[in-house]
Design an enzyme around this catalytic site. Structure first.
Site, PDB file in Angstrom:
ATOM      1  N   GLU A  72      -6.040  -0.657   9.738  1.00  0.00           N
ATOM      2  CA  GLU A  72      -6.387  -2.041  10.033  1.00  0.00           C
ATOM      3  C   GLU A  72      -7.155  -2.073  11.341  1.00  0.00           C
ATOM      4  O   GLU A  72      -7.237  -1.081  12.051  1.00  0.00           O
ATOM      5  CB  GLU A  72      -5.124  -2.908  10.161  1.00  0.00           C
ATOM      6  CG  GLU A  72      -4.197  -2.472  11.288  1.00  0.00           C
ATOM      7  CD  GLU A  72      -2.952  -3.319  11.371  1.00  0.00           C
ATOM      8  OE1 GLU A  72      -3.097  -4.549  11.372  1.00  0.00           O
ATOM      9  OE2 GLU A  72      -1.844  -2.752  11.450  1.00  0.00           O
ATOM     10  N   GLU A  78       0.844  -1.190   0.000  1.00  0.00           N
ATOM     11  CA  GLU A  78       0.000   0.000   0.000  1.00  0.00           C
ATOM     12  C   GLU A  78       0.882   1.243   0.000  1.00  0.00           C
ATOM     13  O   GLU A  78       2.086   1.170   0.280  1.00  0.00           O
ATOM     14  CB  GLU A  78      -0.919   0.013   1.225  1.00  0.00           C
ATOM     15  CG  GLU A  78      -0.181   0.149   2.543  1.00  0.00           C
ATOM     16  CD  GLU A  78      -1.091   0.052   3.749  1.00  0.00           C
ATOM     17  OE1 GLU A  78      -2.259  -0.361   3.566  1.00  0.00           O
ATOM     18  OE2 GLU A  78      -0.647   0.374   4.862  1.00  0.00           O
ATOM     19  N   GLU A 105      -7.226   1.057  13.859  1.00  0.00           N
ATOM     20  CA  GLU A 105      -6.023   1.865  13.676  1.00  0.00           C
ATOM     21  C   GLU A 105      -6.150   2.748  12.439  1.00  0.00           C
ATOM     22  O   GLU A 105      -6.651   2.319  11.405  1.00  0.00           O
ATOM     23  CB  GLU A 105      -4.792   0.967  13.567  1.00  0.00           C
ATOM     24  CG  GLU A 105      -4.601   0.090  14.804  1.00  0.00           C
ATOM     25  CD  GLU A 105      -3.191  -0.450  14.918  1.00  0.00           C
ATOM     26  OE1 GLU A 105      -2.370  -0.192  14.009  1.00  0.00           O
ATOM     27  OE2 GLU A 105      -2.908  -1.127  15.916  1.00  0.00           O
TER      28      GLU A 105
END
Length: 671
Positions: free
Chosen positions: A288, A200, A275
């Site tokens: 996440e 990512e 998070e």
């Protein structure tokens, strides 16, 4: 409510769960490997069951071992702690099939949110803002490089399973992407038994902020404020705090409501953490969800007054939440430092061995300051190569952020650990750093502020003044004891010199004690070089004490004291120094003594920590270039790449793949 629960974990988190269970009147069962026979959590629990050899894959990671222990002891429920089986979706299902309750979220929530790839897909479907990236599984280094170029560097390569900073690498170019892909896969497989990774976009200058959520089995979900975890090293959190100095109330509410919406979408029914990565303008993106208790949960407990472990147990027992969102308040500030068995002077490589001394600061509240130490070791405990190197979590709470930071620095000064290397000097340096104290944070903080690694601290000028006076106080008391022993060992007994010289960091500090000295408690006044006003020194320190606790003027001071040949070793504010107290004539001669140079070891590649050689990447006689990989060493589930610091030629490889080496063992000799 349960009468007996089993903790499927070890170390400080197992001890933490046992404390709450004991408070609730619930009996506990510990499980342990051969390496943990004498561990603190085994001693604390009401019962303990051996479940296998030291490697986690043969003990703590085997669900059938945990279930067998439950059936043997009659434990009604299992608390997984964090790591190990805590985020394995099949584990709650297996427990349920055997009539055992899982103290954690349901399998569907773990499956949906516990896997980083699947959680991002789910978040996208739920219209939660996520970081741009490729959510499929990367099959090869070439595939990783292709995706990285499509997304745009820098990128983050991350393990799909697990957490704790393992299996994560930042890549800024194709070379780093290829290497990071393989290292992430290897670490993920070793740590979680799952080698899938994804990629990512890496947000530049980001801050790591997480929301603590709590849900029950009746559809209720609330959030308990946020934690900021931006001080990280190799994606592993080092210092955490609550609340975040970045957020305002409106942003906090927006993040909290989004976290709750996501949790409700998967019927989340336990403590969990959503998070986010945030930029400096308070824009945030879902990162996440950790479907378990977080390592840093104590800071949330201290600012909210809510025992998260107790809430998890009550929810698992079917009780509805007793709190409403409007009843959650954040009071004061809490800061947590993770104390690791690692050597900050050797690039933070793990350190294993026995805790010859382990004396944490006293826990409890004194006025507005609270000190808490979550740990799973005692003096004499063994730090094993098989598990995470965290020794303890030191937490302080105070009315304001700076007061909590100052309390943390004081507590670190009083934390005595001998027998292994540890990161307390580094933590102390962080807490004194102006950028940290001013809350100018990002996850790149450590890399930016310590680009060449961490080097030994030297005492600041004001600290040298303090240490010189402490050294003098120690020496005067030592000499006073000799003067007053039966038989009077010193011919000049009863006479206290006025003029002294303290050698500290190569500096000679002249001190005059004009008005005498009183025994324990030590009390005297002194005049230092260049000063005209007397400074008072007082302490109840006694020879043999590891901590010198007293006042220099009106300043409270705690210094660690260890005797050495012809002097004393002092540890204060992260710096370690040797002080020698001399007479003026002796000091003049001492200044003429030559300094012994250390041996030249530049022709050797030494093993930086105890570990196993994964690979030797060069051969005898090979010409290597600066930056070239020489060897890979693994310890505590982390692989460390050793690279050439300069162009050179290999004379001989002294180790081979599979060898287990001690620290400073020779791996390669150069010409």
């Amino acid at each position: 409510m349960f009468k007996k629960i089993l903790i499927a974990n070890r170390g400080e988190i197992a001890c933490r769960v046992i404390k709450t269970a004991r408070k609730m009147g619930i009996a506990t069962v510990a499980v342990y490997s051969d390496a943990d026979r004498d561990a603190v959590h085994v001693e604390m629990a009401d019962e303990a069951i051996l479940i296998g050899p030291p490697p986690a894959a043969q003990s703590y990671l085997l669900p059938e071992k945990i279930i067998a222990a439950c059936l043997e002891t009659g434990a009604e429920a299992v608390h997984p702690g964090y790591g190990f089986l805590s985020e394995r979706a099949s584990f709650p299902t297996l427990l349920k099939q055997n009539g055992i309750v899982f103290i954690g979220p349901n399998s569907r929530a773990i499956e949906a949110m516990g896997d980083k790839i699947e959680s991002k897909k789910f978040a996208n479907a739920a219209r939660v803002t996520t970081v741009p990236g490729f959510l499929g599984v990367i099959e090869s280094p070439d595939h990783a490089v292709q995706l990285a170029n499509e997304i745009g560097y820098p990128v983050m390569i991350k393990a799909s399973a697990g957490g704790g900073g393992k299996g994560m690498r930042i890549a800024w170019n194709d070379v780093e992407c290829r290497e990071g892909f393989q290292l992430s896969k290897n670490e993920a497989a070793a740590s979680f038994g799952d080698d899938r990774v994804f990629v990512e976009k890496f947000i530049v200058d980001p801050r790591h902020i997480e929301i603590q959520v709590l849900g029950d089995k009746h559809g209720n979900v609330i959030y308990l404020g946020e934690r900021e975890c931006s001080i990280q090293r190799r994606n592993q959190k080092v210092i955490e705090e609550a609340p975040s100095p970045l957020l305002d109330e409106a942003t906090r509410r927006k993040m909290g409501e989004q976290a709750v919406a996501l949790a409700k979408a998967v019927d989340y029914d336990s403590a969990g953490t959503v998070e986010f990565v945030a930029d400096q303008n308070k824009n945030f993106y879902f990162l996440e969800m950790n479907t378990r208790l977080q390592v840093e949960h104590p800071v949330t407990e201290l600012v909210t007054g809510i025992d998260l472990v107790e809430q998890m147990i009550r929810v698992a027992a079917g009780e509805p939440l007793s709190l409403k969102q409007s009843e959650v308040t954040l009071t004061g500030w809490a800061v947590e430092s993770r104390i690791y068995a690692e050597d900050p002077l050797r690039s933070f490589l793990p350190s294993i061995g026995r805790l010859v001394r382990y004396r944490p600061p006293e826990e409890g509240s004194d006025g507005d300051i609270t000190v808490r130490n979550d740990t799973g070791v005692v003096e004499g405990s063994e730090i094993s190569m098989y598990y995470d190197p965290m020794i303890a979590k030191l937490v302080t709470h105070a009315p304001t952020r700076l007061e909590a930071i100052d309390a943390q620095a004081d507590a670190l000064d009083a934390f005595v650990i001998d027998g292994i290397q540890h990161n307390i000097p580094f933590l102390t340096a962080l807490h004194q750093h102006p950028r940290w104290r001013e809350a100018r944070l990002s996850t790149g903080f450590i890399k930016e502020e310590f680009p060449d690694g961490f080097h030994p601290l030297t005492p600041a000028p004001e600290d040298r003044r303090i240490l010189a006076l402490v050294a003098l106080a120690v020496e005067i008391l030592r000499r006073d004891r000799l003067d007053n022993l039966p038989g009077r060992l010193r011919p000049h007994n009863g006479v206290l010199r006025e003029d002294w010289v303290v050698r500290l960091e190569g500096e000679y500090i002249h001190i005059k004690v004009p008005s005498g000295f009183v025994g324990v408690p030590v009390e005297f006044s002194a005049i230092l070089d260049g000063e005209s006003v007397e400074t008072t020194v007082s302490s109840r320190w006694f020879p043999g004490d590891l901590l010198w606790v007293g006042e220099i003027g009106e300043t409270p001071v705690t210094v660690q004291v260890r005797p050495v040949l012809n002097g004393v070793e002092l540890r204060y504010r992260g710096a370690t120094t040797i002080a020698k107290v001399l007479m003026p004539k002796t000091a003049a001669l001492d200044a003429l003594m030559p300094i012994k140079a250390p041996p030249d070891m530049s022709k050797y590649l030494l093993c930086p920590m105890p570990g196993q050689i994964v690979s030797i990447d060069v051969v005898d006689g090979e010409d290597v270039k600066a930056g070239q990989t020489l060897a890979v060493v693994e310890a505590m589930k982390m692989q460390n790449v050793l690279r050439a610091e300069r162009d050179c030629k290999v004379k001989a490889c002294r180790a081979k793949a599979g060898d287990s080496l001690a620290v400073d063992a020779v791996i390669i000799e150069f010409e």
